[in-house]
Each structure stands twice: as structure tokens, then as C-alpha cells.
Design a protein around this motif. Structure first.
Motif, PDB file in Angstrom:
ATOM      1  N   THR A   1       0.814  -1.225   0.000  1.00  8.48           N
ATOM      2  CA  THR A   1       0.000   0.000   0.000  1.00  8.48           C
ATOM      3  C   THR A   1       0.844   1.271   0.000  1.00  8.48           C
ATOM      4  N   GLN A   2       2.159   1.119   0.010  1.00  2.96           N
ATOM      5  CA  GLN A   2       3.057   2.268   0.150  1.00  2.96           C
ATOM      6  C   GLN A   2       2.871   3.310  -0.944  1.00  2.96           C
ATOM      7  N   ALA A   3       2.853   2.893  -2.193  1.00  3.60           N
ATOM      8  CA  ALA A   3       2.781   3.861  -3.299  1.00  3.60           C
ATOM      9  C   ALA A   3       1.521   4.700  -3.200  1.00  3.60           C
ATOM     10  N   ALA A   4       0.386   4.085  -2.948  1.00  2.00           N
ATOM     11  CA  ALA A   4      -0.880   4.833  -2.858  1.00  2.00           C
ATOM     12  C   ALA A   4      -0.877   5.772  -1.659  1.00  2.00           C
ATOM     13  N   ARG A   5      -0.397   5.293  -0.518  1.00  2.00           N
ATOM     14  CA  ARG A   5      -0.342   6.144   0.679  1.00  2.00           C
ATOM     15  C   ARG A   5       0.581   7.332   0.469  1.00  2.00           C
ATOM     16  N   GLU A   6       1.732   7.080  -0.161  1.00  2.00           N
ATOM     17  CA  GLU A   6       2.697   8.159  -0.357  1.00  2.00           C
ATOM     18  C   GLU A   6       2.236   9.152  -1.423  1.00  2.00           C
ATOM     19  N   GLU A   7       1.534   8.695  -2.444  1.00  2.00           N
ATOM     20  CA  GLU A   7       0.965   9.617  -3.444  1.00  2.00           C
ATOM     21  C   GLU A   7      -0.027  10.562  -2.772  1.00  2.00           C
TER      22      GLU A   7
END
Length: 198
Positions: A94-100
Motif C-alpha cells: 500500500t506504500q505507493a498509494a499512501r505516499e501519493e
């Protein structure tokens, strides 16, 4: 500078200051033999020092100022998204979505021109397509590994991380330049035995 821009810059600096409170899984050894969690701000400082030491050691022509700019912004999204542990598959999923989403908030706090500039640097680091981004990424990966070695592998053991788990994470850094490969090999040598189990 007009008052609105000045206020926006000061407000952003206050937001960015929260990076000092974002804890990573890496541990910092203290003089009394205990350990505490490393913060993302400390991590960024250590990356900057690595970049300063290594930018003339690698074969690629590295623009140090640009590499340091990437390093300064690469973890700013963590003030909203938190740190994602490198060896946490669920968190990484889920990192990419959270960081975006966090990038929208963090870089959106700046005046539009500055927000776009810093977001572009963050995206450049994430994409890893320029020499400076690859260099900064290699410093980033090496710093996390070094921090684990300095703390005698405590975080690795705490989370059941093995030598095999670290290989896919470290391989891109080793591939950037033989200097990184040599330094990371030495770190693996220091981690031999119980520090980083097979």
C-alpha cells in the motif's frame, strides 16, 4: 517576498519539521548500551553525509547539489504517510498509494511553483531514472543496511529478517557502481554470524 508566500513557506517548514518525529525500524545505539528508534530526519542527514563522501568515488558524474536536493525531499511524504518498513510486505503493498496521497498534502502546502518543484524531485527519486536518483537510492539502501549493522542487527532479528530477505533490496544499490557493491559486501561481512541469519 509577499506576506502570503512567507507564511506558506514557514507553515511548510513547520510541517516538514515533523519528519524529526517519524520513527523508522532502524535502531540507533546509545553510549549507555541501549538503543532507540532512528527518525526519518536522522536517516536523511546520514544519507546526505554518505552522498558527500561518495559522490566523487563513483564512476558516474554526479551533480552533488542535485543529489542532495533529492535526498532532502525523498522522505518528506512520511510526515503524512509514516515510514514503511522495507521488509513489511503488507506495508509495501500500500506504500505507493499512501505516499501519493501524502505527496498531495505535503507538496500542496507550498506555493504552487515550489510545490511542483519539490514534488518533481520526489518523483525523480522514486522513478530512479537519473544518475543522481540512482546514486541517492543507493545511498538510501546502504544507509538502512549500515544502521542495522551499527545496531548489531537488532531490528533485523526483531522482525525475522534473513540475509536472503535483504538481497533483493540491496541488489539495485550494488548495481549502481562497484563502490556501492564493495561497501555493501563489507557490510555483509560485518553482519556475518548471528547479526543477520541465513
Amino acid at each position: 517576498m509577499d506576506a502570503a508566500r512567507a507564511e506558506a513557506l514557514l507553515d511548510f517548514l513547520a510541517l516538514a519539521d515533523r519528519l524529526k518525529t517519524v520513527e523508522r525500524r532502524g535502531l540507533v545505539p546509545l553510549p549507555d548500551g541501549t538503543h532507540r528508534r532512528e527518525t526519518s530526519a536522522e536517516h536523511c542527514w546520514n544519507l546526505a553525509l554518505l552522498a558527500l563522501l561518495l559522490h566523487r568515488e563513483v564512476a558516474a558524474e554526479i551533480d552533488l547539489g542535485h543529489a542532495l536536493s533529492l535526498i532532502a525531499v525523498h522522505d518528506l511524504v512520511e510526515v503524512e504517510a509514516g515510514d514503511t518498513y522495507a521488509y513489511d510486505p503488507a506495508g509495501r503493498a500500500t506504500q505507493a498509494a499512501r505516499e501519493e496521497a501524502a505527496a498531495d498534502i505535503v507538496f500542496g502546502a507550498l506555493p504552487a511553483d515550489l510545490g511542483a518543484r519539490l514534488r518533481a524531485m520526489w518523483e525523480e527519486f522514486e522513478a530512479g531514472e537519473t544518475a543522481e536518483a540512482r546514486f541517492a537510492m543507493a545511498c538510501d539502501r546502504m544507509q538502512g543496511f549500515l544502521q542495522n549493522v551499527l545496531s548489531e542487527g537488532r531490528a533485523w532479528r526483531e522482525h525475522g529478517v534473513t540475509r536472503a530477505d535483504t538481497r533483493p533490496r540491496m541488489a539495485p544499490a550494488e548495481a549502481v557502481d562497484p563502490v556501492f557493491a564493495a561497501l555493501i559486501k563489507r557490510l555483509y561481512d560485518r553482519a556475518a554470524g548471528g547479526m543477520l541469519p541465513e
